[in-house]
Design an enzyme around this catalytic site. Structure first.
Site, PDB file in Angstrom:
ATOM      1  N   GLU A  23     -99.797 -22.318  38.070  1.00  0.00           N
ATOM      2  CA  GLU A  23     -99.901 -23.700  37.575  1.00  0.00           C
ATOM      3  C   GLU A  23     -99.684 -24.698  38.708  1.00  0.00           C
ATOM      4  O   GLU A  23    -100.450 -25.664  38.857  1.00  0.00           O
ATOM      5  CB  GLU A  23     -98.886 -23.939  36.452  1.00  0.00           C
ATOM      6  CG  GLU A  23     -99.269 -23.242  35.142  1.00  0.00           C
ATOM      7  CD  GLU A  23     -98.248 -23.407  34.036  1.00  0.00           C
ATOM      8  OE1 GLU A  23     -98.595 -23.145  32.873  1.00  0.00           O
ATOM      9  OE2 GLU A  23     -97.086 -23.784  34.319  1.00  0.00           O
TER      10      GLU A  23
ATOM     11  N   THR B 267     -89.959 -22.725  25.649  1.00  0.00           N
ATOM     12  CA  THR B 267     -89.274 -23.764  24.890  1.00  0.00           C
ATOM     13  C   THR B 267     -89.292 -23.535  23.376  1.00  0.00           C
ATOM     14  O   THR B 267     -88.236 -23.590  22.731  1.00  0.00           O
ATOM     15  CB  THR B 267     -89.874 -25.141  25.249  1.00  0.00           C
ATOM     16  OG1 THR B 267     -89.364 -25.482  26.530  1.00  0.00           O
ATOM     17  CG2 THR B 267     -89.514 -26.215  24.246  1.00  0.00           C
TER      18      THR B 267
ATOM     19  N   LYS C 206     -94.622 -30.881  34.120  1.00  0.00           N
ATOM     20  CA  LYS C 206     -95.690 -29.960  34.572  1.00  0.00           C
ATOM     21  C   LYS C 206     -97.019 -30.332  33.922  1.00  0.00           C
ATOM     22  O   LYS C 206     -98.038 -30.482  34.596  1.00  0.00           O
ATOM     23  CB  LYS C 206     -95.259 -28.536  34.224  1.00  0.00           C
ATOM     24  CG  LYS C 206     -96.133 -27.397  34.687  1.00  0.00           C
ATOM     25  CD  LYS C 206     -97.185 -26.950  33.713  1.00  0.00           C
ATOM     26  CE  LYS C 206     -96.720 -26.547  32.353  1.00  0.00           C
ATOM     27  NZ  LYS C 206     -96.164 -25.224  32.227  1.00  0.00           N
TER      28      LYS C 206
ATOM     29  N   GLU D 166    -115.991 -21.610  18.180  1.00  0.00           N
ATOM     30  CA  GLU D 166    -116.860 -21.011  17.151  1.00  0.00           C
ATOM     31  C   GLU D 166    -117.216 -19.567  17.498  1.00  0.00           C
ATOM     32  O   GLU D 166    -117.527 -18.773  16.618  1.00  0.00           O
ATOM     33  CB  GLU D 166    -118.124 -21.848  16.932  1.00  0.00           C
ATOM     34  CG  GLU D 166    -119.087 -21.899  18.092  1.00  0.00           C
ATOM     35  CD  GLU D 166    -120.305 -22.791  17.799  1.00  0.00           C
ATOM     36  OE1 GLU D 166    -120.975 -22.560  16.779  1.00  0.00           O
ATOM     37  OE2 GLU D 166    -120.571 -23.701  18.602  1.00  0.00           O
TER      38      GLU D 166
ATOM     39  N   CYS E 185     -91.855 -27.921  31.294  1.00  0.00           N
ATOM     40  CA  CYS E 185     -93.108 -28.111  30.547  1.00  0.00           C
ATOM     41  C   CYS E 185     -93.670 -29.530  30.617  1.00  0.00           C
ATOM     42  O   CYS E 185     -94.863 -29.711  30.869  1.00  0.00           O
ATOM     43  CB  CYS E 185     -92.898 -27.790  29.065  1.00  0.00           C
ATOM     44  SG  CYS E 185     -91.549 -26.678  28.684  1.00  0.00           S
TER      45      CYS E 185
ATOM     46  N   HIS F 112    -119.569 -26.423  15.077  1.00  0.00           N
ATOM     47  CA  HIS F 112    -120.546 -26.468  16.159  1.00  0.00           C
ATOM     48  C   HIS F 112    -120.780 -27.897  16.631  1.00  0.00           C
ATOM     49  O   HIS F 112    -120.817 -28.801  15.792  1.00  0.00           O
ATOM     50  CB  HIS F 112    -121.870 -25.861  15.654  1.00  0.00           C
ATOM     51  CG  HIS F 112    -122.919 -25.792  16.700  1.00  0.00           C
ATOM     52  ND1 HIS F 112    -122.887 -24.850  17.704  1.00  0.00           N
ATOM     53  CD2 HIS F 112    -124.024 -26.551  16.909  1.00  0.00           C
ATOM     54  CE1 HIS F 112    -123.950 -25.024  18.479  1.00  0.00           C
ATOM     55  NE2 HIS F 112    -124.652 -26.054  18.027  1.00  0.00           N
TER      56      HIS F 112
ATOM     57  N   TYR G  75     -96.837 -17.462  35.995  1.00  0.00           N
ATOM     58  CA  TYR G  75     -97.510 -18.676  35.507  1.00  0.00           C
ATOM     59  C   TYR G  75     -97.076 -19.925  36.252  1.00  0.00           C
ATOM     60  O   TYR G  75     -97.886 -20.832  36.484  1.00  0.00           O
ATOM     61  CB  TYR G  75     -97.378 -18.811  33.984  1.00  0.00           C
ATOM     62  CG  TYR G  75     -96.074 -19.414  33.479  1.00  0.00           C
ATOM     63  CD1 TYR G  75     -95.979 -20.770  33.229  1.00  0.00           C
ATOM     64  CD2 TYR G  75     -94.957 -18.615  33.233  1.00  0.00           C
ATOM     65  CE1 TYR G  75     -94.794 -21.327  32.760  1.00  0.00           C
ATOM     66  CE2 TYR G  75     -93.783 -19.162  32.759  1.00  0.00           C
ATOM     67  CZ  TYR G  75     -93.697 -20.522  32.524  1.00  0.00           C
ATOM     68  OH  TYR G  75     -92.528 -21.063  32.065  1.00  0.00           O
TER      69      TYR G  75
ATOM     70  N   CYS H 255     -87.157 -28.056  30.119  1.00  0.00           N
ATOM     71  CA  CYS H 255     -88.472 -28.399  29.563  1.00  0.00           C
ATOM     72  C   CYS H 255     -88.808 -29.867  29.779  1.00  0.00           C
ATOM     73  O   CYS H 255     -89.875 -30.211  30.281  1.00  0.00           O
ATOM     74  CB  CYS H 255     -88.498 -28.047  28.074  1.00  0.00           C
ATOM     75  SG  CYS H 255     -90.006 -28.575  27.263  1.00  0.00           S
TER      76      CYS H 255
ATOM     77  N   ALA I 120     -69.308 -27.041  32.040  1.00  0.00           N
ATOM     78  CA  ALA I 120     -68.410 -26.314  31.136  1.00  0.00           C
ATOM     79  C   ALA I 120     -68.205 -24.882  31.605  1.00  0.00           C
ATOM     80  O   ALA I 120     -69.121 -24.257  32.147  1.00  0.00           O
ATOM     81  CB  ALA I 120     -68.999 -26.316  29.732  1.00  0.00           C
TER      82      ALA I 120
HETATM   83  C1  LIG Z   1     -91.795 -25.333  35.939  1.00  0.00           C
HETATM   84  C2  LIG Z   1     -91.598 -24.841  34.540  1.00  0.00           C
HETATM   85  C3  LIG Z   1     -92.595 -24.998  33.619  1.00  0.00           C
HETATM   86  C4  LIG Z   1     -92.422 -24.553  32.320  1.00  0.00           C
HETATM   87  N1  LIG Z   1     -93.441 -24.703  31.442  1.00  0.00           N
HETATM   88  C5  LIG Z   1     -93.301 -24.282  30.164  1.00  0.00           C
HETATM   89  C6  LIG Z   1     -94.351 -24.468  29.226  1.00  0.00           C
HETATM   90  O1  LIG Z   1     -95.426 -24.984  29.548  1.00  0.00           O
HETATM   91  N2  LIG Z   1     -94.135 -24.055  27.954  1.00  0.00           N
HETATM   92  C7  LIG Z   1     -92.960 -23.477  27.558  1.00  0.00           C
HETATM   93  O2  LIG Z   1     -92.815 -23.136  26.382  1.00  0.00           O
HETATM   94  N3  LIG Z   1     -91.953 -23.270  28.441  1.00  0.00           N
HETATM   95  C8  LIG Z   1     -92.099 -23.666  29.723  1.00  0.00           C
HETATM   96  N4  LIG Z   1     -91.067 -23.500  30.613  1.00  0.00           N
HETATM   97  C9  LIG Z   1     -89.844 -22.793  30.164  1.00  0.00           C
HETATM   98  C10 LIG Z   1     -88.914 -23.741  29.383  1.00  0.00           C
HETATM   99  O3  LIG Z   1     -88.642 -24.877  30.146  1.00  0.00           O
HETATM  100  C11 LIG Z   1     -87.638 -22.990  29.046  1.00  0.00           C
HETATM  101  O4  LIG Z   1     -87.965 -21.794  28.366  1.00  0.00           O
HETATM  102  C12 LIG Z   1     -86.708 -23.809  28.152  1.00  0.00           C
HETATM  103  O5  LIG Z   1     -86.371 -25.024  28.757  1.00  0.00           O
HETATM  104  C13 LIG Z   1     -85.445 -23.005  27.847  1.00  0.00           C
HETATM  105  O6  LIG Z   1     -84.559 -23.767  27.088  1.00  0.00           O
HETATM  106  P1  LIG Z   1     -83.000 -23.426  27.129  1.00  0.00           P
HETATM  107  O7  LIG Z   1     -82.363 -24.279  26.074  1.00  0.00           O
HETATM  108  O8  LIG Z   1     -82.784 -21.989  27.100  1.00  0.00           O
HETATM  109  O9  LIG Z   1     -82.513 -23.906  28.582  1.00  0.00           O
HETATM  110  P2  LIG Z   1     -82.730 -25.225  29.411  1.00  0.00           P
HETATM  111  O10 LIG Z   1     -83.765 -26.103  28.828  1.00  0.00           O
HETATM  112  O11 LIG Z   1     -82.903 -24.790  30.815  1.00  0.00           O
HETATM  113  O12 LIG Z   1     -81.356 -26.002  29.262  1.00  0.00           O
HETATM  114  C14 LIG Z   1     -80.167 -25.491  29.798  1.00  0.00           C
HETATM  115  C15 LIG Z   1     -79.257 -26.683  30.115  1.00  0.00           C
HETATM  116  O13 LIG Z   1     -77.947 -26.199  30.363  1.00  0.00           O
HETATM  117  C16 LIG Z   1     -77.369 -26.983  31.391  1.00  0.00           C
HETATM  118  N5  LIG Z   1     -76.273 -26.197  31.954  1.00  0.00           N
HETATM  119  C17 LIG Z   1     -76.367 -24.996  32.604  1.00  0.00           C
HETATM  120  N6  LIG Z   1     -75.135 -24.537  32.888  1.00  0.00           N
HETATM  121  C18 LIG Z   1     -74.249 -25.469  32.434  1.00  0.00           C
HETATM  122  C19 LIG Z   1     -72.826 -25.562  32.425  1.00  0.00           C
HETATM  123  N7  LIG Z   1     -72.058 -24.584  32.932  1.00  0.00           N
HETATM  124  N8  LIG Z   1     -72.256 -26.649  31.873  1.00  0.00           N
HETATM  125  C20 LIG Z   1     -73.016 -27.649  31.345  1.00  0.00           C
HETATM  126  N9  LIG Z   1     -74.368 -27.612  31.313  1.00  0.00           N
HETATM  127  C21 LIG Z   1     -74.962 -26.516  31.843  1.00  0.00           C
HETATM  128  C22 LIG Z   1     -78.530 -27.230  32.338  1.00  0.00           C
HETATM  129  O14 LIG Z   1     -78.291 -28.350  33.158  1.00  0.00           O
HETATM  130  C23 LIG Z   1     -79.681 -27.438  31.365  1.00  0.00           C
HETATM  131  O15 LIG Z   1     -79.864 -28.795  31.046  1.00  0.00           O
HETATM  132  C24 LIG Z   1     -91.197 -23.941  31.926  1.00  0.00           C
HETATM  133  C25 LIG Z   1     -90.163 -23.802  32.855  1.00  0.00           C
HETATM  134  C26 LIG Z   1     -90.359 -24.233  34.140  1.00  0.00           C
HETATM  135  C27 LIG Z   1     -89.242 -24.078  35.130  1.00  0.00           C
END
Ligand SMILES: Cc1cc2nc3c(=O)[nH]c(=O)nc-3n(C[C@H](O)[C@H](O)[C@H](O)COP(=O)(O)OP(=O)(O)OC[C@H]3O[C@@H](n4cnc5c(N)ncnc54)[C@H](O)[C@@H]3O)c2cc1C
Length: 457
Positions: free
Chosen positions: A181, A310, A50, A439, A47, A434, A177, A42, A113
């Protein structure tokens, strides 16, 4: 420092950070392991950057109407300035996330990890093991790239933010999306933009009025749409990339971007060593409390394939911490999630689409279509669409779908009355503000049309 924790979180993204912070606040000894940058998708490549790029691209539409308000604008755009400003902002947020973790005492470990058992995690670079009472997998998802010949020549959203220069043209494969976008971002910044999609209309699963309305908006902004076609191969073509399509046509583009879906990050994580089961779609299977088939391992966010957003990951992380570390068992309600598409025009939606609602009972549909006020002085003809779907005869509001300026902001607030099971009468009781577009939602009189026994009347 001992290598034994109450909680080890894998992934410092939206879900992992919230869970780690809350668990530490409740007194747990917590480590969070992150292999890339704190903040996750994110903040670093989702997000936040973007939306910043969406703002940058929207000046184009504003310049378009500016002269009708008396402005004369002679504008030019500098891509490196935007990329540098974005980098500065996400670095600021990365530091804020880091200090929010450190304040309640979370240990941040920069490493990759692997799960090695129900209570053990291995650090790849550090080559050491951590022991934890609980493990939370919050590893997110990663772009899926179709394994076609030459796929390495394409990019994904991960790379799109940091292109060394703006291309003269871009081909974006996908209809979701992220595809639309980025198409509006690049088109708004002056790039000749084409979307190629295997389906017959963008945004599958959205309400038809939103899909068709956005489709018209994209075409109006010069974006080309190629439907029912896929990319079969990519090859170098001078400074360009030649894309060959499933219909046999080959065409050159400055950049080719895949927005063909995202897969949960489970590969090579070692989940099998702890007996963690996956869903048929390859996500981690969890119960309502985010517990996996291994009782000491939980999972939240995109890796669980529930709703890849997110605020959903954050809520799942928070409720995990409540359940496990605050003796307060909470399950996230995934039934009504507001969603936006930050395209141009913008979309905001919540609840059932007209198609879904019509198959579940008798409904009334209220639709307003009008030129948003910002367009009225100009020659722009683009219309805004606001749609309210209720149970028959003004009953409970089942869905709200908005296309046009401010749609996302409106839908966030509509989520409140909908969460309180508001009826049409509750909306009607509100006094209109308004002049505003919103509205319309509180001044609908008779339905535009209704469905009875599944038939549109
Ligand atoms: C281009 C784009 C635009 C988006 N726009 C929106 C939006 O406008 N609104 C919205 O709500 N959502 C949006 N999203 C979705 C949103 O980013 C995700 O839903 C959100 O980040 C998910 O959070 P998370 O904690 O599941 O994973 P993430 O935020 O992806 O975090 C996972 C983390 O785990 C780390 N990781 C992975 N494997 C390992 C490992 N083995 N060891 C150590 N670290 C590891 C990664 O490096 C990463 O930092 C967008 C996504 C993208 C790709």
């Amino acid at each position: 420092m001992s290598d034994t924790y109450d909680l080890v979180v894998i992934g410092a993204g939206s879900g992992g950070v919230r869970a780690a912070r809350m668990a530490a606040t409740y007194g747990a000894k917590v480590a969070v392991i992150e292999e890339f940058r704190v903040g996750g998708t994110c903040v670093i490549r989702g997000c936040v950057p973007k939306k910043l790029y969406v703002y940058a691209s929207r000046f184009n539409d504003l310049f378009d109407v500016a002269s009708s308000f008396g402005w004369q604008v002679d504008a030019s755009f500098d891509w490196p300035t935007l990329v540098a400003a974005k980098e500065k902002e996400i670095t600021r947020l990365e530091h804020a996330y880091t200090s929010n973790l450190e304040k309640p005492g979370v240990e941040i470990i920069k490493d990759r990890a692997l799960v090695t058992g129900p209570n053990t995690v291995h650090l790849v670079a550090g080559d050491r093991d951590l022991t934890a009472k609980y493990i939370l997998v919050a590893t997110g998802a990663a772009p899926f790239v179709p394994p076609i010949p030459g796929y390495q020549l394409g990019i994904t959203s991960n790379e799109a933010f940091d292109l060394p220069a703006l291309p003269h043209s871009i081909l974006i494969e996908g209809g979701g999306y992220i595809a639309v976008e980025f198409a509006t971002i690049f088109a708004g910044l002056g790039v000749d933009t084409t979307i190629i999609y295997r389906g017959d209309c963008i945004l599958r699963g959205f309400d038809d009025d939103m899909r068709r309305g956005l489709e018209a908006g994209l075409i109006d902004r010069g974006i080309k749409l190629i439907y029912q076609t896929t990319i079969k191969s990519l090859a170098r073509h001078g400074d360009d990339i030649a894309a060959t399509f499933s219909d046999g046509v080959t065409a050159p583009y400055g950049v080719v971007m895949f927005a063909t879906g995202r897969n949960p990050n489970v590969r090579g994580l070692g989940l099998e060593t702890a007996g963690v089961k996956l869903t048929p779609a390859g996500a981690i299977a969890v119960d309502a409390y985010s517990q996996t088939s291994c009782p000491s391992i939980y999972a939240v966010g995109d890796v669980t394939g529930r709703a890849a957003l997110t605020p959903v990951a954050i809520r799942e992380g928070w409720y995990f911490a409540e359940t496990v570390f605050n003796n307060n068992k909470l399950a996230v309600d995934h039934s009504q999630i507001p969603t936006a598409v930050f395209s141009e025009p913008e979309i905001g939606v919540i609840g059932l689409t007209e198609g879904e609602a019509a198959t579940h009972g008798d409904i009334d549909v209220y639709v307003a279509r009008f030129r948003p006020m910002i367009n009225t002085l100009s020659t722009r003809t683009e219309r805004m669409v606001l749609k309210l779907i209720t149970e028959k005869d003004g009953g409970k509001v089942l869905g709200c779908h908005i296309l046009g300026p401010g749609a996302a902001e409106m839908i966030q607030l509509i989520a409140i009355p909908m969460g309180m099971t508001a009826t049409k009468a509750d909306f009607d009781r509100a006094i209109a503000l308004h002049p505003s577009a919103a509205e319309e939602l509180v001044t609908f009189k008779a339905p535009s049309y209704v469905y009875r026994d599944g038939q549109k009347v």
